[in-house]
Motif scaffolding. Structure first.
Motif: not given
Length: 186
Positions: A5-12
């Motif tokens: 989830t953190t990775d997806a938020a950072l990419r966003r």
């Protein structure tokens, strides 16, 4: 929040930040030199010149590594900047075989004129923003400096020669997955 989830938020977040930052970088690349009344320089020349201005005495090898360029390309660029009177070579006092690169007075004055022209371009644009937008940009300056510094050094070797992950906050499987994924084009 888990690593995925953190990775997806950072990419966003990165996906939202990169287009406007790229647009601003493009403005800086394309404007300033003409406005300052100077001879146009190719982007690679300007990049090498800015680095030497920020790190006087740097060698060609370090310069190439820091800018992510081939030594032969940096050497060619340096020769052109020396011929244009913007850089000078000086023997390294610690190793007479090595050469240190130093900016000339013309380079320092020229870059000051370019930076002044950039400031004027940005001031004209800032004047069209409301107070809240200008305050938000001013407040973001420290974070943008930190981001720039971390981007410049991500993936560079650490003190023991190991490669530092681009996002040091990610651990274990998330680091391996983040480093293994191909970059998506936008």
């Amino acid at each position: 929040m888990d690593d995925t989830t953190t990775d997806a938020a950072l990419r966003r977040e990165a996906g939202e930040l990169t287009p406007p930052l790229y647009a601003l970088a493009r403005v800086l690349r394309l404007r300033g030199v003409d406005e300052a009344g100077l001879r146009p320089l190719p982007p690679s020349d300007l990049e090498v010149l800015r680095y030497v201005l920020e790190s006087p005495g740097v060698g060609v090898g370090v310069l190439a590594r820091e800018l992510g360029l081939q030594i032969s390309n940096v050497s060619t660029t340096v020769r052109g900047l020396v011929a244009a009177g913007l850089l000078r070579r000086e023997p390294d006092p610690r190793d007479r075989r090595a050469v240190r690169l130093l900016p000339t007075t013309d380079a320092m004055h020229g870059m000051a004129r370019i930076e002044q022209a950039w400031a004027e371009v940005f001031a004209d644009s800032l004047a069209t923003l409301d107070d809240e937008q200008r305050a938000a940009l001013a407040a973001a300056v420290p974070a943008l400096r930190a981001l720039g510094a971390r981007c410049a050094h991500s993936g560079t070797p650490g003190p023991g020669g190991e490669s530092r992950p681009a996002r040091p906050g990610l651990r274990g499987r998330a680091v391996r997955n983040a480093l293994a994924r191909p970059a998506r084009s936008r």
